[in-house]
Write an enzyme that holds these catalytic residues in place. Structure first.
Site, PDB file in Angstrom:
ATOM      1  N   SER A 124       0.838  -1.511   0.099  1.00  0.00           N
ATOM      2  CA  SER A 124      -0.259  -0.471  -0.031  1.00  0.00           C
ATOM      3  C   SER A 124       0.543   1.258   0.374  1.00  0.00           C
ATOM      4  CB  SER A 124      -0.765   0.317   1.248  1.00  0.00           C
ATOM      5  OG  SER A 124      -1.828   1.365   1.556  1.00  0.00           O
ATOM      6  N   TYR A 148      -1.872  -1.139  10.766  1.00  0.00           N
ATOM      7  CA  TYR A 148      -2.108  -1.532   9.816  1.00  0.00           C
ATOM      8  C   TYR A 148      -0.424  -0.989   8.747  1.00  0.00           C
ATOM      9  CZ  TYR A 148      -4.010  -1.244   5.041  1.00  0.00           C
ATOM     10  OH  TYR A 148      -3.660  -1.569   3.614  1.00  0.00           O
ATOM     11  N   LYS A 152       1.906  -3.675   6.603  1.00  0.00           N
ATOM     12  CA  LYS A 152       2.281  -3.470   5.294  1.00  0.00           C
ATOM     13  C   LYS A 152       4.330  -3.534   4.980  1.00  0.00           C
ATOM     14  CE  LYS A 152      -1.749  -4.340   3.076  1.00  0.00           C
ATOM     15  NZ  LYS A 152      -1.961  -5.737   2.425  1.00  0.00           N
TER      16      LYS A 152
HETATM   17  P1  NAD Z   1     -10.981  -6.693   1.405  1.00  0.00           P
HETATM   18  O1  NAD Z   1     -11.135  -6.789   2.697  1.00  0.00           O
HETATM   19  O2  NAD Z   1     -12.184  -6.169   0.575  1.00  0.00           O
HETATM   20  O3  NAD Z   1     -10.413  -8.020   0.757  1.00  0.00           O
HETATM   21  C1  NAD Z   1      -9.511  -8.638   2.108  1.00  0.00           C
HETATM   22  C2  NAD Z   1      -9.796  -9.636   1.575  1.00  0.00           C
HETATM   23  O4  NAD Z   1      -8.685 -10.998   2.577  1.00  0.00           O
HETATM   24  C3  NAD Z   1     -11.398 -10.694   2.373  1.00  0.00           C
HETATM   25  O5  NAD Z   1     -12.101 -11.118   1.659  1.00  0.00           O
HETATM   26  C4  NAD Z   1     -11.438 -10.352   3.489  1.00  0.00           C
HETATM   27  O6  NAD Z   1     -12.263 -11.897   4.552  1.00  0.00           O
HETATM   28  C5  NAD Z   1      -9.619 -11.861   3.338  1.00  0.00           C
HETATM   29  N1  NAD Z   1      -8.666 -12.372   4.252  1.00  0.00           N
HETATM   30  C6  NAD Z   1      -8.291 -11.600   5.866  1.00  0.00           C
HETATM   31  N2  NAD Z   1      -7.657 -11.663   6.135  1.00  0.00           N
HETATM   32  C7  NAD Z   1      -7.868 -13.373   5.640  1.00  0.00           C
HETATM   33  C8  NAD Z   1      -6.995 -14.730   6.830  1.00  0.00           C
HETATM   34  N3  NAD Z   1      -6.190 -14.848   7.560  1.00  0.00           N
HETATM   35  N4  NAD Z   1      -7.804 -15.737   5.856  1.00  0.00           N
HETATM   36  C9  NAD Z   1      -8.362 -15.874   4.644  1.00  0.00           C
HETATM   37  N5  NAD Z   1      -8.600 -14.446   4.334  1.00  0.00           N
HETATM   38  C10 NAD Z   1      -8.865 -13.101   5.146  1.00  0.00           C
HETATM   39  O7  NAD Z   1      -9.637  -5.676   0.588  1.00  0.00           O
HETATM   40  P2  NAD Z   1      -9.408  -4.801  -0.552  1.00  0.00           P
HETATM   41  O8  NAD Z   1      -9.463  -3.950  -0.663  1.00  0.00           O
HETATM   42  O9  NAD Z   1      -9.769  -5.617  -1.508  1.00  0.00           O
HETATM   43  O10 NAD Z   1      -7.841  -5.120  -0.613  1.00  0.00           O
HETATM   44  C11 NAD Z   1      -7.167  -6.295  -0.259  1.00  0.00           C
HETATM   45  C12 NAD Z   1      -5.423  -6.366  -0.233  1.00  0.00           C
HETATM   46  O11 NAD Z   1      -5.495  -4.962  -0.411  1.00  0.00           O
HETATM   47  C13 NAD Z   1      -4.903  -6.321   1.614  1.00  0.00           C
HETATM   48  O12 NAD Z   1      -3.918  -6.828   1.932  1.00  0.00           O
HETATM   49  C14 NAD Z   1      -5.092  -3.910   1.202  1.00  0.00           C
HETATM   50  O13 NAD Z   1      -4.279  -4.236   2.723  1.00  0.00           O
HETATM   51  C15 NAD Z   1      -4.515  -4.036   0.661  1.00  0.00           C
HETATM   52  N6  NAD Z   1      -4.541  -2.232   0.328  1.00  0.00           N
HETATM   53  C16 NAD Z   1      -6.117  -2.160  -0.334  1.00  0.00           C
HETATM   54  C17 NAD Z   1      -6.202  -0.936  -0.057  1.00  0.00           C
HETATM   55  C18 NAD Z   1      -7.971  -0.466  -0.782  1.00  0.00           C
HETATM   56  O14 NAD Z   1      -8.074   0.923  -0.012  1.00  0.00           O
HETATM   57  N7  NAD Z   1      -8.869  -1.192  -0.665  1.00  0.00           N
HETATM   58  C19 NAD Z   1      -5.338   0.435   0.097  1.00  0.00           C
HETATM   59  C20 NAD Z   1      -3.812  -0.966  -0.273  1.00  0.00           C
HETATM   60  C21 NAD Z   1      -3.552  -1.655  -0.029  1.00  0.00           C
HETATM   61  N1  UFG Z   2     -11.979  11.748   2.995  1.00  0.00           N
HETATM   62  C1  UFG Z   2     -12.985  13.359   3.582  1.00  0.00           C
HETATM   63  N2  UFG Z   2     -14.337  12.232   4.436  1.00  0.00           N
HETATM   64  C2  UFG Z   2     -14.519  10.846   4.678  1.00  0.00           C
HETATM   65  C3  UFG Z   2     -13.465   9.979   4.232  1.00  0.00           C
HETATM   66  C4  UFG Z   2     -12.281  10.382   3.471  1.00  0.00           C
HETATM   67  O1  UFG Z   2     -13.159  14.367   3.655  1.00  0.00           O
HETATM   68  O2  UFG Z   2     -15.535  10.628   5.236  1.00  0.00           O
HETATM   69  C5  UFG Z   2     -11.070  12.306   3.163  1.00  0.00           C
HETATM   70  C6  UFG Z   2      -9.885  12.243   3.922  1.00  0.00           C
HETATM   71  O3  UFG Z   2      -9.341  12.976   4.429  1.00  0.00           O
HETATM   72  C7  UFG Z   2      -8.401  12.130   2.711  1.00  0.00           C
HETATM   73  C8  UFG Z   2      -9.386  11.566   1.584  1.00  0.00           C
HETATM   74  O4  UFG Z   2     -10.379  11.874   1.432  1.00  0.00           O
HETATM   75  O5  UFG Z   2      -7.671  12.809   2.732  1.00  0.00           O
HETATM   76  C9  UFG Z   2      -9.132  10.025   0.686  1.00  0.00           C
HETATM   77  O6  UFG Z   2      -9.034   9.360   2.383  1.00  0.00           O
HETATM   78  P1  UFG Z   2      -9.718   7.626   2.503  1.00  0.00           P
HETATM   79  O7  UFG Z   2      -9.819   7.370   3.826  1.00  0.00           O
HETATM   80  O8  UFG Z   2     -10.840   7.371   1.204  1.00  0.00           O
HETATM   81  O9  UFG Z   2      -8.190   7.476   1.955  1.00  0.00           O
HETATM   82  P2  UFG Z   2      -6.907   7.622   2.501  1.00  0.00           P
HETATM   83  O10 UFG Z   2      -5.844   8.075   1.702  1.00  0.00           O
HETATM   84  O11 UFG Z   2      -7.052   8.180   3.960  1.00  0.00           O
HETATM   85  O12 UFG Z   2      -6.679   5.944   2.607  1.00  0.00           O
HETATM   86  C10 UFG Z   2      -6.304   4.563   1.817  1.00  0.00           C
HETATM   87  C11 UFG Z   2      -6.777   3.948   2.772  1.00  0.00           C
HETATM   88  C12 UFG Z   2      -5.686   3.229   3.127  1.00  0.00           C
HETATM   89  C13 UFG Z   2      -4.369   2.917   2.249  1.00  0.00           C
HETATM   90  C14 UFG Z   2      -3.941   4.212   1.153  1.00  0.00           C
HETATM   91  C15 UFG Z   2      -3.011   4.994   0.353  1.00  0.00           C
HETATM   92  O13 UFG Z   2      -7.797   3.388   3.288  1.00  0.00           O
HETATM   93  O14 UFG Z   2      -5.114   1.626   3.905  1.00  0.00           O
HETATM   94  O15 UFG Z   2      -5.794   4.376   1.335  1.00  0.00           O
HETATM   95  O16 UFG Z   2      -3.243   3.366  -0.011  1.00  0.00           O
HETATM   96  F1  UFG Z   2      -2.840   2.923   2.774  1.00  0.00           F
END
Ligand code: NAD
Ligand code: UFG
Length: 360
Positions: A124, A148, A152
């Protein structure tokens, strides 16, 4: 040969399964459904007209993970499984360290045991913490600011040690920026539990009338309009990035990190306005204080992924908002909540079934 997708029922995982199946890969999903619904897998099959095997297995359950490798000749692993809520990770850090780090260590140990050494890992942009400068390059200093993010960052380090210890490993660390949007069919998308933490699902729920108004966290940042700036990337572009990374790990040994972003930053108010325009719905909002831990501006330099993975994000911000809205509009309550997540949330029993099993 099959690709194992851990966390394949989740938001990014399900979109990646679609792209893998469309490209003719054989896909095996492993998920404990802690933050997802098996219905997503049924819909992936429906979208693609193809089937995949799905295992209801927790990564912490080593014997069941081994069984998956025993029963299938897995070639490579795309590892999405993990917990991802920043706020929750501050409250229950040990749960996050256990699930994300121990889960990854067990996965790698089993992979090693079965001679599977190609891995694409979901990292991430959060590993960069507060960036010194933007756009962010992969060699910028790392400094995650919450548990979190630290899971990573630590996993990245563990994987570097693994690759160093045994040069037959091939690992891609994909640092995602802000994934939004949904598959254009409107059948799969992001389905957060409870009140969304992230901007896009919150805006969508305001547009559909589930929430009254958006709170815009801070309008005194040094940005174009004072609100936070992020690099939003369409989840389908992100999914395709995994296919490029998979091709890379299948052909070249070693470990590399790649930013997956567009290279363009949009402010919160720009996102609100674009969503309002494409949905035709009002998005009432109030300006509130900054959210603790937020940074001002974050966007990628995506050149390395372009040059080395031959990958570039293609979908623009309107398309991202349009697709998020189509998903929200057609699935106001997300996936079929009749199949309660609560029932399976803490079930660590290794129940195996075909994805279609849950088609209620
Ligand atoms: P998500 O929660 O929708 O998907 C994660 C999946 O992993 C879920 O289906 C959950 O049930 C499964 N899971 C969690 N722990 C597990 C375990 N111990 N065993 C088996 N399955 C397990 O999240 P996502 O948004 O699809 O994110 C996928 C990956 O990308 C994650 O590792 C997350 O940290 C990373 N990521 C997500 C974002 C974002 O904004 N969505 C940004 C950066 C990184
Ligand atoms: N924001 C608002 N109101 C809300 C939610 C968010 O104003 O209700 C703003 C935040 O302050 C930020 C922007 O919208 O300026 C984006 O916020 P998000 O929560 O959507 O995303 P972040 O960039 O804070 O973080 C996300 C994930 C993290 C990940 C990161 C980079 O939550 O886990 O993107 O991938 F690491």
């Amino acid at each position: 040969m099959p690709i194992l997708v851990t966390g394949g029922a989740g938001y990014i995982g399900s979109h990646t399964c679609v792209e893998l199946l469309n490209q003719g890969y054989e896909v095996i999903v492993l998920d404990n459904f802690a933050n997802s619904n098996p219905e997503a897998l049924t819909r992936v099959e429906e979208i693609t007209g193809k089937t995949m095997k799905a295992y209801h297995v927790d990564l912490l359950d080593r014997e069941s993970v081994k069984e998956v490798f025993e029963q299938n000749k897995i070639e490579s692993v795309i590892h999405f499984a993990g917990l991802k809520a920043v706020g929750e990770s501050v409250s229950v850090p040990l749960y996050y360290y256990q699930n994300n780090i121990t889960g990854t260590v067990i996965l790698c140990e089993v992979m090693q045991e079965y001679g599977v050494k190609n891995l694409v890992f979901s990292s991430s942009a959060t590993v960069y913490g507060t960036p010194d400068k933007v756009p962010i390059k992969e060699d910028s200093k790392l400094g995650a600011t919450n548990p979190y993010g630290r899971t990573k960052q630590m996993i990245e380090e563990i994987l570097r040690d693994v690759a160093f210890s045994d040069p037959s490993w091939s690992i891609s660390l994909l640092r995602y920026f802000n994934p939004i949007g949904a598959h254009q069919s409107g059948r799969i998308g992001e389905d957060p539990n409870g009140i969304p933490n992230n901007l896009m699902p919150y805006i969508s729920q305001v547009a559909i009338g589930k929430r009254q108004q958006l709170q815009v966290f801070g309008n005194d940042y040094p940005t174009k309009d004072g609100t936070g700036v992020r690099d939003y990337i369409h989840v389908v572009d992100l999914a395709i990035g995994h296919l490029r990374a998979l091709e890379k790990v299948q052909s070249i040994k070693g470990i590399e990190a790649y930013n997956l972003g567009t290279g363009i930053g949009y402010s919160v108010l720009e996102m609100v306005e674009t969503f309002r325009k494409v949905s035709g719905r009002p998005i009432p909002y109030e300006l509130t204080d900054r959210r603790s831990g937020d940074i001002s501006t974050c966007y990628a330099d995506p050149a390395k992924a372009r040059d080395e993975l031959n990958w570039q994000a293609m979908r623009g911000i309107e398309q991202m908002c349009k697709d998020s809205w189509r998903w929200q509009y057609h699935n106001p309550n997300g996936y079929n909540k009749a199949f309660s997540k609560q029932n399976i949330r803490n079930d660590r029993n290794p129940v195996r079934y075909a994805a279609g099993f849950f088609n209620v």
